[in-house]
Write a protein that holds these residues in place. Structure first.
Motif, mmCIF file in Angstrom:
data_model
loop_
_atom_site.group_PDB
_atom_site.id
_atom_site.type_symbol
_atom_site.label_atom_id
_atom_site.label_comp_id
_atom_site.label_asym_id
_atom_site.label_seq_id
_atom_site.Cartn_x
_atom_site.Cartn_y
_atom_site.Cartn_z
ATOM 1 N N LYS A 67 0.474 -1.347 0.081
ATOM 2 C CA LYS A 67 -0.122 -0.202 -0.113
ATOM 3 C C LYS A 67 1.078 0.930 -0.284
ATOM 4 O O LYS A 67 0.664 2.363 -0.561
ATOM 5 N N SER A 68 1.534 0.708 0.689
ATOM 6 C CA SER A 68 2.896 2.318 0.727
ATOM 7 C C SER A 68 3.741 2.620 -0.452
ATOM 8 O O SER A 68 3.902 3.386 -1.364
ATOM 9 N N PHE A 73 3.411 6.654 -0.412
ATOM 10 C CA PHE A 73 3.009 6.605 1.197
ATOM 11 C C PHE A 73 4.353 6.394 1.200
ATOM 12 O O PHE A 73 5.071 5.640 1.255
ATOM 13 N N SER A 81 3.070 8.096 8.556
ATOM 14 C CA SER A 81 2.496 7.724 7.783
ATOM 15 C C SER A 81 1.350 6.655 8.125
ATOM 16 O O SER A 81 0.947 5.317 7.259
ATOM 17 N N SER A 83 -2.011 6.482 6.966
ATOM 18 C CA SER A 83 -3.079 6.604 5.389
ATOM 19 C C SER A 83 -3.841 7.027 5.641
ATOM 20 O O SER A 83 -5.080 7.490 4.914
ATOM 21 N N GLN A 129 3.984 11.787 1.471
ATOM 22 C CA GLN A 129 3.336 11.522 0.578
ATOM 23 C C GLN A 129 4.779 11.758 -0.353
ATOM 24 O O GLN A 129 5.498 12.369 0.310
ATOM 25 N N ILE A 144 -7.761 7.326 -0.828
ATOM 26 C CA ILE A 144 -7.458 7.099 0.644
ATOM 27 C C ILE A 144 -8.672 5.959 0.930
ATOM 28 O O ILE A 144 -8.588 5.093 2.046
#
Length: 168
Positions: A67-68, A73, A81, A83, A129, A144
């Motif tokens: 996901k990062s 991210f 961090s 989200s 970001q 998101i």
């Protein structure tokens, strides 16, 4: 993977990646997928009988490291961090040597300020970001709201592991 809820109610593979390291550029890695997805979302999928089936990207299911990567991210152990909300983490030592970044509420009565899809797509949250993901170009998809939290990393590996360490 993709889920077809209307015709066959099955899950099928959309693409597979194999490599000895993470791709260097997320946007380059997803470019072909996104270029095929956008016309499907905008125009739908026409069957051989001429019926148009609506296509939408509803959710992007990833573990925390993936996901990062796909949202560009900060990594999951960074100070900014989270989200889902605007909060700066605090480094807390769990014993004399090791510690972890946690996101405690400053006061019990304080509420967390949630991040929104629109501002995220405009690279508003610069402290968390690393640019704007190509996924932002997919119509009707919120980066998101469309990426749920990862139970395995947040609860099983995060909280449960910490509880086990305190009990040992």
């Amino acid at each position: 993977m993709c889920s077809d809820l209307r015709l066959t109610n099955t899950v099928f593979v959309v693409g597979i990646f194999h490599g000895y390291e993470k791709p260097k550029s997320l946007n380059e890695f997803l470019e072909e997928f996104i270029s095929e997805l956008i016309p499907l979302v905008n125009e739908g999928l026409t069957t051989s009988e001429g019926e148009v089936i609506c296509v939408n990207l509803v959710a992007l299911i990833c573990d925390v490291p993936a996901k990062s990567f796909v949202l560009l991210f900060k990594s999951n152990n960074g100070y900014n961090s989270c989200s889902k909300c605007i909060i700066t983490g605090t480094y807390i030592r769990t014993n004399g040597i090791h510690g972890t970044v946690c996101f405690p509420s400053p006061n019990e009565e304080d509420e967390f300020i949630l991040k929104c899809d629109t501002l995220f797509g405009e690279n508003y949250y610069k402290d968390c970001q690393n640019g704007v993901s190509i996924l932002n170009s997919v119509p009707n998809f919120g980066l998101i709201s469309g990426t749920p939290l990862d139970y395995m990393h947040l609860v099983c590996i995060g909280v449960v592991k910490k509880i086990g360490n305190f009990m040992a």
